[in-house]
Design a protein around this motif. Structure first.
Motif, PDB file in Angstrom:
ATOM      1  N   UNK A   1       0.842  -1.195   0.000  1.00 43.70           N
ATOM      2  CA  UNK A   1       0.000   0.000   0.000  1.00 43.70           C
ATOM      3  C   UNK A   1       0.880   1.249   0.000  1.00 43.70           C
ATOM      4  N   UNK A   2       0.424   2.258  -0.661  1.00 44.80           N
ATOM      5  CA  UNK A   2       1.093   3.566  -0.700  1.00 44.80           C
ATOM      6  C   UNK A   2       1.134   4.143   0.725  1.00 44.80           C
ATOM      7  N   UNK A   3       2.302   4.448   1.277  1.00 51.11           N
ATOM      8  CA  UNK A   3       2.359   4.967   2.655  1.00 51.11           C
ATOM      9  C   UNK A   3       1.469   6.190   2.884  1.00 51.11           C
ATOM     10  N   UNK A   4       1.494   7.142   1.954  1.00 50.32           N
ATOM     11  CA  UNK A   4       0.674   8.338   2.154  1.00 50.32           C
ATOM     12  C   UNK A   4      -0.810   7.989   2.198  1.00 50.32           C
ATOM     13  N   UNK A   5      -1.212   7.023   1.367  1.00 49.91           N
ATOM     14  CA  UNK A   5      -2.617   6.625   1.337  1.00 49.91           C
ATOM     15  C   UNK A   5      -3.030   6.022   2.684  1.00 49.91           C
ATOM     16  N   UNK A   6      -2.153   5.185   3.277  1.00 49.00           N
ATOM     17  CA  UNK A   6      -2.444   4.628   4.599  1.00 49.00           C
ATOM     18  C   UNK A   6      -2.549   5.742   5.640  1.00 49.00           C
ATOM     19  N   UNK A   7      -1.675   6.731   5.532  1.00 45.15           N
ATOM     20  CA  UNK A   7      -1.702   7.826   6.507  1.00 45.15           C
ATOM     21  C   UNK A   7      -2.978   8.661   6.369  1.00 45.15           C
ATOM     22  N   UNK A   8      -3.471   8.815   5.166  1.00 41.68           N
ATOM     23  CA  UNK A   8      -4.672   9.636   4.941  1.00 41.68           C
ATOM     24  C   UNK A   8      -5.959   8.881   5.234  1.00 41.68           C
ATOM     25  N   UNK A   9      -5.971   7.584   4.912  1.00 41.03           N
ATOM     26  CA  UNK A   9      -7.247   6.857   4.916  1.00 41.03           C
ATOM     27  C   UNK A   9      -7.207   5.527   5.656  1.00 41.03           C
ATOM     28  N   UNK A  10      -6.093   5.211   6.294  1.00 41.70           N
ATOM     29  CA  UNK A  10      -5.971   3.883   6.909  1.00 41.70           C
ATOM     30  C   UNK A  10      -6.788   3.718   8.172  1.00 41.70           C
ATOM     31  N   UNK A  11      -6.828   4.743   8.978  1.00 39.19           N
ATOM     32  CA  UNK A  11      -7.606   4.672  10.207  1.00 39.19           C
ATOM     33  C   UNK A  11      -6.915   3.952  11.345  1.00 39.19           C
ATOM     34  N   UNK A  12      -7.561   4.042  12.512  1.00 38.96           N
ATOM     35  CA  UNK A  12      -7.135   3.357  13.737  1.00 38.96           C
ATOM     36  C   UNK A  12      -5.831   3.879  14.327  1.00 38.96           C
ATOM     37  N   UNK A  13      -5.425   5.097  13.944  1.00 33.20           N
ATOM     38  CA  UNK A  13      -4.216   5.645  14.562  1.00 33.20           C
ATOM     39  C   UNK A  13      -4.483   6.165  15.976  1.00 33.20           C
ATOM     40  N   UNK A  14      -5.702   6.640  16.210  1.00 28.00           N
ATOM     41  CA  UNK A  14      -6.082   7.232  17.495  1.00 28.00           C
ATOM     42  C   UNK A  14      -5.164   8.382  17.905  1.00 28.00           C
ATOM     43  N   UNK A  15      -4.533   8.999  16.906  1.00 29.19           N
ATOM     44  CA  UNK A  15      -3.871  10.278  17.165  1.00 29.19           C
ATOM     45  C   UNK A  15      -4.949  11.361  17.187  1.00 29.19           C
ATOM     46  N   UNK A  16      -4.575  12.555  17.615  1.00 25.93           N
ATOM     47  CA  UNK A  16      -5.519  13.668  17.651  1.00 25.93           C
ATOM     48  C   UNK A  16      -5.383  14.526  16.406  1.00 25.93           C
ATOM     49  N   UNK A  17      -6.508  14.921  15.872  1.00 26.66           N
ATOM     50  CA  UNK A  17      -6.580  15.912  14.805  1.00 26.66           C
ATOM     51  C   UNK A  17      -7.290  17.116  15.406  1.00 26.66           C
ATOM     52  N   UNK A  18      -6.650  18.275  15.323  1.00 27.55           N
ATOM     53  CA  UNK A  18      -7.243  19.463  15.949  1.00 27.55           C
ATOM     54  C   UNK A  18      -7.020  20.675  15.061  1.00 27.55           C
ATOM     55  N   UNK A  19      -7.784  21.713  15.324  1.00 28.14           N
ATOM     56  CA  UNK A  19      -7.523  23.008  14.698  1.00 28.14           C
ATOM     57  C   UNK A  19      -7.136  23.981  15.798  1.00 28.14           C
ATOM     58  N   UNK A  20      -6.137  24.791  15.474  1.00 27.57           N
ATOM     59  CA  UNK A  20      -5.585  25.751  16.437  1.00 27.57           C
ATOM     60  C   UNK A  20      -5.445  27.099  15.748  1.00 27.57           C
TER      61      UNK A  20
END
Lengths: 332, 332
Positions: free
Chosen positions: B259-278
């Motif tokens: 799998x394309x690494x960038x594609x996994x990072x964008x759409x892979x899911x289950x990272x449970x990192x935080x996405x926020x706006x600041x």
């Protein structure tokens, strides 16, 4: 499912829309945010699984949703608490359509509205079988929860309503639905599909001094044994006094190998009536209050005794062990 | 199951025993009773189903329990709240033995202990597939929850940690486990089996003025689209700045059709990192604080823009639509 998760969430949000000043954030964020009251917080979870607790052709999604909520509300009631908020996690097989899910939520919402509960969140998933996992919060005055562990020697054992109808309804639904047109069949099927949660009744029993309380999900014998184990006491049940649902006699007569009505009342489960222990002198007042306020009967069926035996007193005066047999979720 | 429900409940109570002054009534009654704090109450539910979220031969019951708790804690964190109490409802097929269930609870308990959560109740059921349905409560200062809906034009979009490792671990586990002995494989498998919930990090981002926040359960593209929909804004993501997990390059090289690494990072899911706006001016301070306090990186990956478009900015300066594709729980 022919819908994406996002589309289904949008449909469910429409079903659940409503204003509740206690809810700061409802369905649609990572989590819900609610304002606590001043009391203790009561938490319960109960899950219904297709093929275990229900069979899809035999239950409408609306009734399934209704009952899934009520069995949780009943657990909140059994602590003498008032329900407040609910979350719902679903597992949905691929042959379920969106209309079915919206009907399910309609039933969940109907039961929630009856008890002033706000549905504030949950989780949607594919699955092999339908799974309805409900979580309900409640509130009770600080220290006011009635536990299973407070029964004392000499207390009277009381139950609300009549017993065995829900189990009778299940037998009926599984055996011969042509009987369903009989007048006596309706209350049995209704008790199975649409149980009541005794929230107000539980509060009244708590005010009357209930020393222990449990809701009858698994049958009188099993649930009484749980009170006895937690309280470190025994019990003697007068079988002649057990309030057997009247329609079970007709069911037994109509079915070839009909179940014994008393046996259904003792071990059938799913009645969601309250089983409590009360100081003997409080029983008459509690009975009067329940009848006046809710039109619900309260029946004294036995006494808490020392030791750890569960004893059934036969009408002829003989005693035998009362087996804690009932609905075991692993099929016992 | 070769145990009755009562016996299994007794075994689980032994695993869960512990003293928590906030818990008045724990496992074993109709419902749990806990003392509320002074803040708002946060509630979330997340369910893991065999065959959908996990495959039994590929996951140990301990890891399954651990992850089932963490995915819920992550939702609490994404509101900038602290987790408090948990309830667990299980569906258990007949080929599961008691040792497996006790290991599952061991993993649930391990994750709960890491976050000072008390497991106070739940429900055990037979089932066709393993179902782990977890409910977690949390607490946040009154009005302090960070929602998905507050992103504003001009805000920076930030993510914690690196992305795609969990999805890479899943690909690896499903394709060729002989690769698991490689040094680069371990972080991928670990990210899949034992995700971290960013509770402290979320609090720090809230203090830094986060205007919206979500945990990355379904992938950056999908979860960012949720923030944009709820906030009524658009977003531009600089693909060159997305913090792709380093080991994904080795995975892609090792697998035939990697799998394309960038594609996994964008759409892979289950990272449970935080996405926020600041607010843009708060990013440097937040990055510094996360590194100092938690050793966790914070990366600015784009900006909130007017409108409702999700745009991906290619390294060469071209723009294309960023498809909100990701983990859809109905298999989309």
């Amino acid at each position: 499912m022919d819908l994406s998760e996002n589309e289904l969430v949008a449909a469910i949000r429409r079903v659940l829309s409503g204003a509740d000043p206690r809810v700061a954030v409802g369905v649609g964020d990572d989590a819900a945010v609610v304002r606590p009251g001043n009391g203790d917080v009561v938490l319960t979870a109960d899950m219904l699984i297709e093929g275990v607790h229900f069979t899809r052709p035999l239950v409408s999604p609306r009734d399934l949703g209704y009952k899934s909520m009520i069995v949780n509300v009943s657990d909140i009631a059994a602590m003498a608490a008032s329900p407040r908020h609910a979350l719902i996690s679903l597992g949905l097989p691929s042959d379920i359509d969106a209309a079915w899910v919206v009907e399910l939520y309609g039933g969940l919402r109907e039961a929630a509205d009856e008890h002033a509960i706000s549905i504030v969140g949950g989780d949607l998933n594919a699955g092999r079988a339908v799974v309805v996992s409900v979580f309900v919060t409640g509130e009770v005055a600080p220290g006011g929860a009635v536990r299973r562990s407070g029964a004392r020697q000499g207390d009277s054992i009381v139950v609300t309503g009549t017993l065995g109808a829900a189990a009778g309804g299940l037998r009926l639904a599984r055996s011969d639905l042509s009987l369903a047109s009989n007048a006596w069949a309706t209350p049995l099927l209704q008790a199975q599909a649409r149980p009541a949660a005794r929230v107000g009744e539980a509060g009244t029993l708590a005010q009357a001094g209930a020393t222990s309380m449990i809701d009858l999900s698994d049958g009188l014998a099993m649930d009484l044994s749980r009170i006895c184990v937690e309280s470190g006491v025994g019990a003697r049940v007068r079988l002649a006094d057990v309030p057997v649902a009247a329609e079970l006699a007709q069911l037994a007569a109509a079915l070839n190998e009909g179940p014994e009505p008393l046996e259904l009342a003792l071990s059938g489960g799913e009645d969601y009536e309250l089983l409590a222990t009360l100081p003997r002198e409080s029983v008459d007042g509690a009975r009067h209050a329940l009848r006046e306020r809710f039109g619900v009967t309260l029946t004294a069926v036995g006494d808490i005794i020392p030791g750890e035996s569960l004893i059934a007193l036969e009408p002829d005066g003989d005693e035998r062990p009362l087996e804690p047999r009932g609905w075991d979720h692993f099929g016992g």
